[in-house]
Design an enzyme around this catalytic site. Structure first.
Site, PDB file in Angstrom:
ATOM      1  CG  ASN A 133      -2.047  -1.010   1.087  1.00  0.00           C
ATOM      2  OD1 ASN A 133      -2.590  -1.182   0.010  1.00  0.00           O
ATOM      3  ND2 ASN A 133      -2.388  -1.670   2.180  1.00  0.00           N
ATOM      4  CG  HIS A 134       2.243   3.208  -2.989  1.00  0.00           C
ATOM      5  ND1 HIS A 134       2.873   3.663  -4.117  1.00  0.00           N
ATOM      6  CD2 HIS A 134       2.716   1.953  -2.799  1.00  0.00           C
ATOM      7  CE1 HIS A 134       3.674   2.734  -4.599  1.00  0.00           C
ATOM      8  NE2 HIS A 134       3.586   1.681  -3.816  1.00  0.00           N
TER       9      HIS A 134
END
Length: 216
Positions: free
Chosen positions: A82-83
């Site tokens: 995830n960013h």
């Protein structure tokens, strides 16, 4: 002996493409129950390579129950993929070096979704991707090439990208009974003696073999 040795890497020495996962994992954040297997002619014993973006600092776990059947090409994408999404850009400047480390996000800025959990007696077809934080219920079937991005209820058949429930496997009465029975927690002798019923969809047969027994 009632069934194969649950502590063997290869339960059937004639089939080296199939291994019991719990006996080959090394990460303490991957927890797998007895008799769950991965089948891959290219090296089933390398199952951990299919659990990606799994970093200790996130603290997320992959938990898989007992008696699951997982086909080749599986990928469990964990929370490390995830960013940051609350900023103008999602680009991970901080991991590139060159002074960009100053943009390192706080953990609270990342969309962490918790543990990924697969229930018991789940069949996952070839080339399935399971996204972070997904829960797959007991007895579910996931069709080949699916992308599982949301929870799948127990005893349902689901497929597609995104993965969606196609239909229930059984009527509500049998489903409820199986969830209460929890056959996967019985001892090996009980399972051996009741294989005919477990390999049947006949509710009356299943009730008949369990009535009056202590459930061990």
């Amino acid at each position: 002996m009632y069934g194969p040795n649950p502590n063997a890497i290869f339960p059937n020495e004639k089939i080296k493409s199939l291994c019991f996962i719990k006996n080959v994992i090394t990460r303490p954040t991957i927890i797998v129950g007895d008799y769950t297997y991965y089948d891959d002619i290219d090296g089933a014993e390398r199952f951990e390579e299919h659990v990606t973006h799994h970093y200790d600092f996130n603290g997320d776990r992959l938990i898989i129950g007992k008696f699951c059947a997982i086909a080749r090409g599986i990928e469990f994408v964990m929370n490390g993929a995830n960013h940051r999404m609350c900023s103008v850009t999602t680009y991970p400047f901080n991991i590139m070096g060159g002074g960009w480390e100053k943009s390192t996000p706080e953990m609270s800025d990342l969309p962490l979704k918790g543990d990924t959990i697969v229930g018991n007696d789940v069949w996952i077809g070839q080339n399935v991707t399971v996204m972070p934080g997904v829960h797959i219920g007991d007895g579910a079937i996931i069709g080949a090439n699916s992308v599982v991005a949301s929870d799948i209820p127990p005893y349902c058949i689901a497929a597609g990208n995104p993965c969606r429930v196609i239909r229930k496997r059984f009527d509500d009465e049998l489903t409820a009974y199986l969830l209460e029975l929890k056959w996967w927690d019985k001892n090996p002798e009980w399972i051996f003696e009741n294989l005919d019923a477990l390999c049947s969809g006949d509710l009356s047969l299943i009730r008949k073999i369990t009535e009056g027994k202590n459930g061990n």
